[in-house]
Design a protein around this motif. Structure first.
Motif: not given
Lengths: 109, 117
Positions: A96-97, A91, B104
């Motif tokens: 967004k990955l 990341q 995340g």
């Protein structure tokens, strides 16, 4: 350009044979490195998040480690049920990955 | 529900038709992502929604692709005038959002398998 490369593409192990999967990355401003497990026909299942070099995390037979350039997923004494595709992602900007292509692991009894 | 759900699970359509894919997020997850996974490939980012911020559309491959999200609820991915190269599994993921504890981490739905004939 942010990039993630996983190796090997495929790995066959005998039950109990320990090994490691590699994830090499180049990213500007790493916000996190993620490992996922994906079984055929299913969405990826979250395993670990690593945030800084030197960090390690463990879950059952899996242990993830992180350096400034790569991450390893160590599998100790694997069992057939560990067979799956293991995905690494980083990341960088916002949420967004960026995913690698994955390593498909097959553990034979 | 306990997890991310997607519908339909499978969709077969003819080239040139429009399709709409749906994603129901985990309650309380403000972030929502769409990815595309072609056979034997990794995941390709398409679009990202975070709360009331403008979505990150940088991964959409063409103007035939669009997505909407109603608040912090359902999202739909629309593909207009489908082409055979659109055949893939479309995955939705949700999370608590970057900047929050564990934000995340993304939790994936089972995907929609799209086949364009």
């Amino acid at each position: 350009e942010d990039q993630v490369t996983q190796s090997p593409e495929a790995l066959r192990l005998q039950e109990g044979e320990s090994s490691s999967l590699n994830c090499s990355y180049t990213v500007s401003g790493l916000r996190g490195l993620f490992w996922y497990r994906q079984d055929p026909g299913k969405g990826p299942e979250f395993l670990f998040t690593l945030y800084s070099a030197g960090e390690e995390k463990e879950k059952e037979r899996l242990k993830a480690t992180l350096t400034k350039k790569e991450s390893f997923l160590h599998i100790t004494a694997p069992k057939p049920e560990d067979s799956a595709t293991y995905l690494c992602a980083v990341q960088a900007t916002r949420g967004k990955l960026i995913f690698g292509q994955g390593t498909t692991l097959q553990v034979k009894p | 529900g306990a997890g991310v759900s997607q519908s339909p699970s499978n969709k077969v359509t003819e080239k040139g038709k429009d399709v709409e894919l749906r994603c129901d997020p985990i309650s309380g997850h403000t972030a929502l992502y769409w990815y595309r996974q072609r056979l034997g490939q990794g995941l390709e980012f398409l679009i990202y929604f975070q709360g009331n911020s403008a979505p990150d559309k940088s991964g959409l491959p063409s103007d035939r692709f669009s997505a909407e999200r109603t608040g912090e609820s359902v999202s739909t991915l629309t593909i207009q005038r489908t082409q055979q190269e659109d055949s893939a599994v479309y995955l939705c993921a949700t999370g608590r959002g970057v900047g929050t504890s564990g934000g995340g981490e993304q939790f994936f739905g089972p995907g929609t398998r799209l086949t364009v004939l």
